[in-house]
Structure formats: C-alpha cells, structure tokens
Scaffold this motif. Structure first.
Motif, short mmCIF file in Angstrom:
data_model
loop_
_atom_site.label_atom_id
_atom_site.label_comp_id
_atom_site.label_asym_id
_atom_site.label_seq_id
_atom_site.Cartn_x
_atom_site.Cartn_y
_atom_site.Cartn_z
N LEU A 179 0.83 -1.20 0.00
CA LEU A 179 0.00 0.00 0.00
C LEU A 179 0.87 1.25 0.00
CD1 LEU A 179 -1.37 0.55 3.58
CD2 LEU A 179 0.14 -1.32 3.03
N PRO A 180 0.29 2.38 -0.43
CA PRO A 180 1.04 3.64 -0.40
C PRO A 180 0.99 4.26 1.00
CG PRO A 180 -1.09 3.99 -1.44
CD PRO A 180 -1.00 2.53 -1.11
N ILE A 181 2.17 4.55 1.53
CA ILE A 181 2.28 5.20 2.85
C ILE A 181 3.45 6.17 2.79
CG2 ILE A 181 2.77 4.88 5.31
CD1 ILE A 181 1.64 2.11 5.16
N GLY A 182 3.23 7.37 3.27
CA GLY A 182 4.32 8.33 3.39
C GLY A 182 5.06 8.62 2.09
N GLY A 183 4.34 8.64 0.97
CA GLY A 183 4.96 8.94 -0.31
C GLY A 183 5.68 7.77 -0.95
N ARG A 184 5.58 6.59 -0.37
CA ARG A 184 6.22 5.39 -0.91
C ARG A 184 5.19 4.28 -1.01
NH1 ARG A 184 11.85 5.04 2.62
NH2 ARG A 184 12.42 7.23 2.29
N VAL A 197 -0.44 -0.30 24.10
CA VAL A 197 0.77 -1.12 24.15
C VAL A 197 1.89 -0.49 23.33
CG1 VAL A 197 1.75 -3.34 23.38
CG2 VAL A 197 -0.39 -3.29 24.67
N CYS A 198 1.56 -0.04 22.13
CA CYS A 198 2.58 0.57 21.27
C CYS A 198 3.09 1.88 21.85
CB CYS A 198 2.01 0.78 19.86
SG CYS A 198 1.73 -0.79 19.01
N ALA A 199 2.22 2.63 22.53
CA ALA A 199 2.65 3.88 23.17
C ALA A 199 3.60 3.60 24.33
CB ALA A 199 1.43 4.65 23.67
N LYS A 200 3.41 2.48 25.01
CA LYS A 200 4.29 2.11 26.12
C LYS A 200 5.63 1.56 25.62
CE LYS A 200 2.55 0.08 29.76
NZ LYS A 200 1.83 -0.92 30.59
N ALA A 213 -1.80 9.96 10.50
CA ALA A 213 -2.68 9.06 9.75
C ALA A 213 -1.89 7.96 9.04
CB ALA A 213 -3.52 9.85 8.75
N HIS A 214 -0.72 8.30 8.51
CA HIS A 214 0.11 7.31 7.83
C HIS A 214 0.71 6.31 8.82
CE1 HIS A 214 0.46 9.26 3.73
NE2 HIS A 214 -0.24 10.13 4.44
N GLY A 215 1.13 6.81 9.97
CA GLY A 215 1.65 5.92 11.01
C GLY A 215 0.58 4.96 11.50
N ASP A 216 -0.62 5.47 11.66
CA ASP A 216 -1.73 4.63 12.09
C ASP A 216 -2.04 3.56 11.05
OD1 ASP A 216 -3.37 4.22 14.34
OD2 ASP A 216 -5.09 5.11 13.31
N TRP A 235 -0.47 -4.91 12.08
CA TRP A 235 -1.25 -5.77 12.97
C TRP A 235 -2.07 -6.77 12.17
CZ3 TRP A 235 -0.72 -7.39 17.58
CH2 TRP A 235 -1.76 -8.06 18.22
N ALA A 236 -2.69 -6.33 11.07
CA ALA A 236 -3.48 -7.24 10.24
C ALA A 236 -2.62 -8.38 9.71
CB ALA A 236 -4.12 -6.47 9.08
N VAL A 237 -1.38 -8.06 9.35
CA VAL A 237 -0.48 -9.05 8.77
C VAL A 237 0.13 -9.96 9.86
CG1 VAL A 237 1.72 -9.31 7.54
CG2 VAL A 237 0.04 -7.65 6.75
N ASN A 238 0.40 -9.42 11.04
CA ASN A 238 1.15 -10.14 12.07
C ASN A 238 0.36 -10.48 13.33
OD1 ASN A 238 4.11 -10.31 11.15
ND2 ASN A 238 3.50 -8.23 10.62
N ALA A 239 -0.92 -10.23 13.36
CA ALA A 239 -1.71 -10.47 14.57
C ALA A 239 -1.66 -11.93 15.02
CB ALA A 239 -3.16 -10.04 14.36
N ASP A 240 -1.72 -12.86 14.09
CA ASP A 240 -1.70 -14.28 14.48
C ASP A 240 -0.42 -14.62 15.25
OD1 ASP A 240 -4.16 -14.75 13.36
OD2 ASP A 240 -3.37 -15.66 11.53
N PHE A 241 0.70 -14.09 14.79
CA PHE A 241 1.98 -14.34 15.46
C PHE A 241 1.93 -13.82 16.90
CE2 PHE A 241 6.07 -12.69 16.83
CZ PHE A 241 6.87 -13.81 16.71
N PHE A 242 1.47 -12.57 17.09
CA PHE A 242 1.44 -11.98 18.42
C PHE A 242 0.38 -12.64 19.30
CE2 PHE A 242 3.89 -8.78 16.26
CZ PHE A 242 4.83 -8.46 17.22
#
Length: 129
Positions: free
Chosen positions: A26-31, A74-77, A103-106, A113-120
């Motif tokens: 996906l496009p994020i932050g100009g890339r 959790v990410c803020a901590k 918005a791009h960071g979010d 998280w969508a890609v790695n949620a199962d792992f976590f």
C-alpha cells in the motif's frame, strides 16, 4: 470409492490466500511499501522488541480481547519496539517510520497488525496457558 468435493465459496478461498500470503502492499508516506509477515527466524533476531510488545499485550488483554485502543496503548508504552518492528516489516528505515504523519503511522500500524496479529496472539496465548 470416489467422493464429490464441494467447491469452496469465493470468500473461503480468499481467506486461505490471506493465511498463506498475508503481506499487504500500500502507499504510505509517499512510498509504496509491502508490509510483511515476520517469519520465524526473523523473529529470533527481533526477540527483544517482540517480547516487549507481548508482555504488554498480555497485561492489557487478560480477557483475550486485543482491540485497537489496547493495541495503541501497548505501542505507546513500547515506542522503540514498535518502530523497530514496523521498520523491519516494511523494509524501511526506522527514521522514515518515526517521521510519518499521524494518519500514515496509524495505517502502517494497523496494516502491520493485520499481517502479524496471528503471530502476536499465539505468543500471548502461550503466556496465558
């Protein structure tokens, strides 16, 4: 004896594809970036940031529910761990991740998280058991 195999519904086939290839581009932050699933051997080199997030996820999710508000907490901590994992998963420098507008960071975090949620979630379940 042969048996007739019922064809899968298109939604079921799509779910299988997501499980087999969860990466998202996906496009994020100009890339245009591809957010990858963290692999097993890759996770070994990322043990410390992964462990930091898992410990806090377990603390925040004693009921087994990991919602967006809890994930953000959790990410803020664990900002250093979060940046390290996001950068690794999208093959971008940590400085690029840190410079993303809100918005791009979010979007990057939610895609990660969508890609790695199962792992976590699996790591959390191992701690709960």
């Amino acid at each position: 004896m042969a048996r007739k195999v019922k064809p899968r519904a298109p939604a079921e086939a799509l779910d299988d594809l997501v499980v087999l290839q969860p990466n998202r581009t996906l496009p994020i932050g100009g890339r245009t970036v591809t957010v990858r699933e963290i692999g097993f051997f890759e996770s070994l080199s990322l043990h410390d940031p992964i462990a930091a997030l898992v410990v806090d996820l377990v603390e925040q999710t004693e009921d087994g529910s990991i919602d967006l508000a809890r994930l953000h907490l959790v990410c803020a901590k664990q900002p250093a761990a979060t940046v390290a994992l996001l950068a690794q998963a999208c093959d971008q420098p940590a400085a690029w991740v840190q410079a993303l507008p809100g918005a791009h960071g979010d979007l990057l975090l939610l895609t990660f998280w969508a890609v790695n949620a199962d792992f976590f979630c699996s790591a959390c379940w191992r701690r709960w058991s």
